[in-house]
Design an enzyme around this catalytic site. Sequence first.
Site, PDB file in Angstrom:
ATOM      1  N   HIS A 101      48.491  48.387  40.574  1.00  0.00           N
ATOM      2  CA  HIS A 101      48.701  48.210  39.098  1.00  0.00           C
ATOM      3  C   HIS A 101      49.975  48.448  38.868  1.00  0.00           C
ATOM      4  CE1 HIS A 101      47.823  48.359  34.731  1.00  0.00           C
ATOM      5  NE2 HIS A 101      46.946  47.860  35.006  1.00  0.00           N
ATOM      6  N   ASP A 140      39.770  46.326  37.914  1.00  0.00           N
ATOM      7  CA  ASP A 140      39.180  44.788  38.054  1.00  0.00           C
ATOM      8  C   ASP A 140      38.534  44.807  39.308  1.00  0.00           C
ATOM      9  OD1 ASP A 140      40.562  43.671  35.923  1.00  0.00           O
ATOM     10  OD2 ASP A 140      42.502  44.108  37.022  1.00  0.00           O
TER      11      ASP A 140
END
Length: 436
Positions: free
Chosen positions: A312, A370
């Site tokens: 991320h 996700d």
Amino acid sequence: MTAESSSTGKNARLSIASKTSEMPVRSGTLGPDVVDIGRLYRDTGCFTYDPGFTSTANCSSKITYIDGDNGILLHRGYPIDQLAEQSNFLEVCYLLLNGELPNKSQFKEFDAAITRHTMVHEQMTRFYTGFRRDAHPMAVVCGVIGAMSAFYHDSTDINDPEQRRIAANRMIAKMPTIAAMAYKYSVGQPFIYPRNDLDYAANFLQMCFAVPCEPYVVNPVIARALDKIFILHADHEQNASTSTVRLAGSSGANPFACIAAGVACLWGPAHGGANEAALNMLQEIGTVDRIPEYIKMAKDKNSGFRLMGFGHRVYKNYDPRAKVMQKTCHEVLDSLGIRDEPLLKVAMELERIALQDDYFVEKKLYPNIDFYSGITLRAMGFPVQLFTVLFAIARTVGWIAQWREMIEDPEQRIGRPRQLYIGAPQRDFIPMGSRS
């Protein structure tokens, strides 16, 4: 540049040739200090250069705090896992908008206000027929939201606090209806109107999956899971779409135009489309026995392949939202009786490898939200092209809260980033007949 103490607190001093700028160092409640460079150009004639604004704070905010190194996400000081497990989406909406959790009477009033704003102007339903049937739902949602300012004139004056409040309630309430209508239009089914007897997530599910010819019963496990997904995506500090909303709002644009700008930015595959990309990757891998092949490709810089759903931009530790999402994913699959979902097996093995393999540990490539949300939404029955729309529904409250904070900030100015110009120097125009 050196830091030193002064009677007014810390200052940073930057000297360029014979010019020096004294810049105050400001501290927040949590997180690193910031150097206020507002006087740098005036003092030295120089700007800063920071592609992607990765080292630049563009505002001060009381809404969300992220500590990426330690995997912490706080909304108004409350950890995201506590909110996801113990709260509900509308309560989190109230918190983000107002700064504190509501008491019973405050929540009842807010819940009623949102519930009774879910209908959209009937003329707006005709907008959908102007789009092709195969139009991406995000294109439809972006267009319809942008058109809301043409219908709700009583909530576009950004200088009126009451109109700002009404606009906030309208956007949060109507976004699921607009999104569900975009989905229904794409599959050729009639629009399903909202029901005031259902909560926020359950109402969205029935607007998406109910049909007029038979009753629709909401699965409470699915509704609660969707509510958690909305909470996990409600706000995430100054990400690309939120910064877009703030930048659009800094010009004085009406709130509906600002949210439409946020939706457009969210549509990018590097932002809101990441869960779709993660699901597509799992489908490409297909089976557990093919994982080593793809792990090898991921480690090869020349392969052009990268594992989606890992790592991320902010989190250099396990994404705190991913832990909640993983648990929620299992709950949904168990409820639907699809525990042996092949993609889940691939996901589980990929996660196991990522948490143990020295390559991934060293690069801090932990699974992010996700990674699991795509599997969960697919199991719920949502098509891939609707994933980013669901993200937009959840993030609307964050956009609105950030927009309102920006409007009320006395330091707010119209956004005007500077640039490092690397084009041609000044030159004289040459008539076409004289050009070689």
